[in-house]
Design a protein around this motif. Structure first.
Motif, PDB file in Angstrom:
ATOM      1  N   ILE A 192       4.944   6.476  -5.515  1.00 26.74           N
ATOM      2  CA  ILE A 192       4.685   5.913  -6.999  1.00 26.74           C
ATOM      3  C   ILE A 192       5.816   4.831  -6.288  1.00 26.74           C
ATOM      4  CG2 ILE A 192       5.635   6.252  -8.779  1.00 26.74           C
ATOM      5  CD1 ILE A 192       4.323   9.101  -8.026  1.00 26.74           C
ATOM      6  N   GLU A 193       6.733   4.874  -5.687  1.00 27.39           N
ATOM      7  CA  GLU A 193       7.862   3.759  -5.414  1.00 27.39           C
ATOM      8  C   GLU A 193       6.585   2.450  -5.036  1.00 27.39           C
ATOM      9  OE1 GLU A 193      12.362   6.326  -5.391  1.00 27.39           O
ATOM     10  OE2 GLU A 193      10.964   5.021  -3.429  1.00 27.39           O
ATOM     11  N   VAL A 194       6.010   2.460  -3.889  1.00 31.12           N
ATOM     12  CA  VAL A 194       5.418   1.226  -2.516  1.00 31.12           C
ATOM     13  C   VAL A 194       4.403   1.290  -3.501  1.00 31.12           C
ATOM     14  CG1 VAL A 194       6.648   2.174  -0.867  1.00 31.12           C
ATOM     15  CG2 VAL A 194       4.162   3.534  -1.665  1.00 31.12           C
ATOM     16  N   GLY A 195       3.771   1.833  -5.029  1.00 29.27           N
ATOM     17  CA  GLY A 195       2.984   1.373  -5.608  1.00 29.27           C
ATOM     18  C   GLY A 195       1.304   1.760  -5.741  1.00 29.27           C
ATOM     19  N   HIS A 196       1.688   3.201  -5.015  1.00 28.84           N
ATOM     20  CA  HIS A 196       0.430   3.840  -4.849  1.00 28.84           C
ATOM     21  C   HIS A 196       1.118   4.981  -6.247  1.00 28.84           C
ATOM     22  CE1 HIS A 196      -0.225   3.454  -0.921  1.00 28.84           C
ATOM     23  NE2 HIS A 196       0.180   3.891  -0.968  1.00 28.84           N
ATOM     24  N   LYS A 197      -0.805   4.936  -6.854  1.00 31.88           N
ATOM     25  CA  LYS A 197      -0.802   5.878  -7.935  1.00 31.88           C
ATOM     26  C   LYS A 197      -0.627   7.699  -7.347  1.00 31.88           C
ATOM     27  CE  LYS A 197      -4.685   3.226 -10.034  1.00 31.88           C
ATOM     28  NZ  LYS A 197      -6.333   3.607 -10.431  1.00 31.88           N
TER      29      LYS A 197
END
Length: 91
Positions: free
Chosen positions: A55-60
Motif C-alpha cells: 500500500i505504501e508504494v502505491g499498490h491497491k
C-alpha cells in the motif's frame, strides 16, 4: 529488541507470534531521521508487513476475495494435515 518486547513479541496487526519483522511506521525513504526512533517502529508478521508495504508504494489493497484466497493457501501450507482431514471429511 525493545520494539519486540514492547509489542509483546506479537504482530500488532493480527497478533501472530510467527515470522515477526520490525517495521518502520513512517518509511525510512521519506523520514530518514526516524530510522532509529523506537516510537517509529512496530512489530508485524511477514504477511502484514508485505500488505502494508504494498500500500505504501502505491499498490491497491487486495480485494477481500483475493485476500481470503491468499489466507487459505497460507493456512494450507502451514497445516497440510489439518486441511487433508477437512477435505476427506467433506467427501
Amino acid at each position: 529488541m525493545q520494539a519486540l518486547e514492547r509489542d509483546g513479541w506479537a504482530c500488532v496487526q493480527c497478533g501472530t507470534h510467527k515470522r515477526l519483522e520490525c517495521d518502520h511506521i513512517q518509511p525510512v525513504r521519506t523520514h530518514p531521521e526516524l530510522a532509529y526512533t523506537l516510537t517509529n517502529l512496530q512489530i508485524l508478521c511477514g504477511a502484514c508487513h508485505t500488505r502494508k508495504t504494498r500500500i505504501e508504494v502505491g499498490h491497491k489493497p487486495l480485494t477481500p476475495k483475493r485476500q481470503q484466497w491468499r489466507d487459505l493457501l497460507r493456512d494450507m501450507q502451514r497445516n497440510p494435515v489439518e486441511h487433508e482431514r477437512k477435505l476427506n471429511a467433506d467427501i
